[in-house]
Design a protein around this motif. Structure first.
Motif, mmCIF file in Angstrom:
data_model
loop_
_atom_site.group_PDB
_atom_site.id
_atom_site.type_symbol
_atom_site.label_atom_id
_atom_site.label_comp_id
_atom_site.label_asym_id
_atom_site.label_seq_id
_atom_site.Cartn_x
_atom_site.Cartn_y
_atom_site.Cartn_z
ATOM 1 N N MET A 257 0.837 -1.200 0.000
ATOM 2 C CA MET A 257 0.000 0.000 0.000
ATOM 3 C C MET A 257 0.875 1.254 0.000
ATOM 4 S SD MET A 257 -2.925 1.575 0.062
ATOM 5 C CE MET A 257 -4.219 0.381 0.474
ATOM 6 N N ARG A 258 1.911 1.249 0.832
ATOM 7 C CA ARG A 258 2.803 2.407 0.891
ATOM 8 C C ARG A 258 3.447 2.678 -0.474
ATOM 9 N NH1 ARG A 258 2.952 6.618 3.980
ATOM 10 N NH2 ARG A 258 2.447 7.319 1.892
ATOM 11 N N ASN A 259 3.868 1.612 -1.148
ATOM 12 C CA ASN A 259 4.494 1.754 -2.464
ATOM 13 C C ASN A 259 3.525 2.329 -3.488
ATOM 14 O OD1 ASN A 259 6.936 0.736 -1.561
ATOM 15 N ND2 ASN A 259 6.444 -1.375 -2.133
ATOM 16 N N GLU A 260 2.279 1.861 -3.460
ATOM 17 C CA GLU A 260 1.275 2.335 -4.422
ATOM 18 C C GLU A 260 0.951 3.815 -4.185
ATOM 19 O OE1 GLU A 260 -0.282 0.778 -7.068
ATOM 20 O OE2 GLU A 260 1.249 -0.750 -6.758
ATOM 21 N N LEU B 89 4.125 10.561 -6.977
ATOM 22 C CA LEU B 89 5.199 10.942 -7.904
ATOM 23 C C LEU B 89 4.682 11.381 -9.272
ATOM 24 C CD1 LEU B 89 7.897 8.235 -7.066
ATOM 25 C CD2 LEU B 89 7.943 10.672 -6.491
ATOM 26 N N THR B 90 3.428 11.062 -9.586
ATOM 27 C CA THR B 90 2.863 11.478 -10.875
ATOM 28 C C THR B 90 2.415 12.937 -10.858
ATOM 29 O OG1 THR B 90 0.602 10.791 -10.306
ATOM 30 C CG2 THR B 90 2.046 9.125 -11.300
ATOM 31 N N ASP C 14 -0.702 10.101 3.835
ATOM 32 C CA ASP C 14 -0.062 9.683 5.086
ATOM 33 C C ASP C 14 -1.125 9.428 6.160
ATOM 34 O OD1 ASP C 14 2.470 9.810 4.041
ATOM 35 O OD2 ASP C 14 2.936 11.791 4.869
ATOM 36 N N LYS C 15 -2.120 10.300 6.209
ATOM 37 C CA LYS C 15 -3.210 10.128 7.178
ATOM 38 C C LYS C 15 -4.011 8.863 6.851
ATOM 39 C CE LYS C 15 -2.509 14.041 9.424
ATOM 40 N NZ LYS C 15 -1.349 14.544 8.678
ATOM 41 N N PHE C 16 -4.239 8.653 5.556
ATOM 42 C CA PHE C 16 -4.956 7.443 5.144
ATOM 43 C C PHE C 16 -4.164 6.197 5.505
ATOM 44 C CE2 PHE C 16 -5.065 4.115 1.869
ATOM 45 C CZ PHE C 16 -6.345 3.629 2.072
ATOM 46 N N PHE C 17 -2.846 6.245 5.297
ATOM 47 C CA PHE C 17 -1.999 5.080 5.566
ATOM 48 C C PHE C 17 -2.013 4.727 7.055
ATOM 49 C CE2 PHE C 17 2.197 3.054 6.292
ATOM 50 C CZ PHE C 17 2.019 1.954 5.460
ATOM 51 N N MET C 18 -2.048 5.733 7.908
ATOM 52 C CA MET C 18 -2.136 5.482 9.357
ATOM 53 C C MET C 18 -3.429 4.748 9.685
ATOM 54 S SD MET C 18 -0.704 9.105 10.888
ATOM 55 C CE MET C 18 -1.250 8.687 12.550
ATOM 56 N N PRO D 156 -7.794 3.343 -7.114
ATOM 57 C CA PRO D 156 -7.265 4.303 -8.093
ATOM 58 C C PRO D 156 -5.774 4.105 -8.325
ATOM 59 C CG PRO D 156 -7.576 5.389 -5.978
ATOM 60 C CD PRO D 156 -8.164 4.009 -5.845
ATOM 61 N N ARG D 157 -5.359 4.315 -9.588
ATOM 62 C CA ARG D 157 -3.937 4.227 -9.918
ATOM 63 C C ARG D 157 -3.305 5.613 -10.038
ATOM 64 N NH1 ARG D 157 -2.575 -0.794 -12.184
ATOM 65 N NH2 ARG D 157 -3.859 -2.381 -11.177
ATOM 66 N N LEU D 158 -4.155 6.637 -10.202
ATOM 67 C CA LEU D 158 -3.672 8.003 -10.371
ATOM 68 C C LEU D 158 -4.434 8.945 -9.446
ATOM 69 C CD1 LEU D 158 -3.494 8.086 -14.275
ATOM 70 C CD2 LEU D 158 -1.526 8.019 -12.727
#
Length: 310
Positions: A38-41, A47-48, A63-67, A210-212
């Motif tokens: 998930m972090r990588n995605e 980066l896009t 970052d908030k979502f990842f937490m 989503p990818r983008l």
């Protein structure tokens, strides 16, 4: 056959194969990998974005979502569940009847108050299109019209300036900003800000749909009222309110017209130095949505229906 062989080996040797993983270890390893993936995605999506300011804002939100995501994984791996033997009805000391509150006619603390309405929902459950707040309630007036009138009356009656704040979502923000232009001549300060935009997750892969960053809005979701404090802080609304001398905030859904500012409750909050108060009413047989209050190990909690086994 493999199951039979496995059982035979355990019976013969008296122990598990040294290289086999327990179900707990397997799930822990899988969830750890899910967090890394998930972090990588999320990093790839960031980066896009070419504009550095926009990229930083997106990264902060992710970052908030990842937490939140890792917290979900942690609780899932632990298999944390409520102990139903500890679920009890709240004690009389934990819920104070409104009629026992001291009467208050002093409006001095209204100048330290702001009113916030949760305005992120669409009117789909009511068979309507667009923000729920734009639905006509009666006499040609919408939920939003009536809410504005309530605050106008409060300000006029007590000669104060209580600001009216709307927490929108990406579903309602654009239309709401168009609608509130009609209140420009009214004696009321209206502020808006957006709650977060988080990616939906694929159930099987545990990866973001989503990818983008600019993927279709159907692939994102607004996290709702639990996101209130984070979004107030990130949007700058919190700093603005504090600089204006506001210390208390009244929060309710925009379609809850029965939830109005009450001097007795505000004064009680000030007197007791309470960080949080919730006004509740008795449920009816038709009131099946939402949660209910319980006592759990001496602490009052909100039990949501999603926590209750089928």
């Amino acid at each position: 056959m493999s199951k039979s062989n496995s059982l035979s080996a355990e019976k013969d040797n008296g122990k598990h194969h040294p290289h086999s993983l327990s179900a707990v270890d397997f799930h822990s390893t899988s969830l750890g990998s899910a967090a890394n993936a998930m972090r990588n995605e999320l990093n790839k999506m960031a980066l896009t974005i070419q504009d550095m300011k926009a990229r930083k804002a997106f990264q902060n939100e992710m970052d908030k979502f990842f937490m939140l995501f890792t917290r979900y994984l942690s609780e899932k791996s632990k298999g944390t569940k409520l102990d139903w033997e500890k679920v009890k009805e709240p004690s009389p000391e934990q819920i104070i009847p409104y009629k026992k509150l001291p009467k208050c006619e002093n409006a001095e603390f209204l100048d330290k108050l702001a009113v916030l309405k949760l305005n992120g929902g669409l009117g789909t459950t009511m068979g309507c299109v667009g923000p729920k707040s734009a639905i006509e309630v009666r006499d040609g007036m919408t939920f939003l019209d009536l809410s504005v009138r309530q605050i106008e009356y409060l300000n006029s009656k007590h000669n104060v300036n209580v600001p009216f704040i709307l927490m929108n979502s990406f579903n309602t923000d654009e239309e709401t900003k168009r609608i509130i232009q009609k209140y420009s001549s009214h004696k009321i300060d209206i502020l808006t800000f957006n709650q977060s935009r988080y990616p939906r997750i694929n159930k099987e892969s545990l990866l973001p749909t989503p990818r983008l960053p600019n993927a279709d809005i159907s692939q994102w979701y607004p996290p709702g009222h639990g996101d209130l404090f984070e979004s107030m802080c990130n949007s700058g609304i919190l700093d603005q309110l504090l600089s204006d001398g506001k210390e208390y905030i009244f929060v309710s859904n925009v379609d809850n017209l029965g939830a109005v500012v009450d001097l007795n409750i505000l004064q009680y909050m000030v007197d007791t130095d309470a960080e949080f108060l919730m006004e509740v009413t008795d449920k009816t047989k038709a009131d099946i949505k939402g949660g209910t209050l319980i006592d759990y190990e001496g602490t009052i909690r909100l039990l949501e229906v999603a926590q209750v086994p089928a």
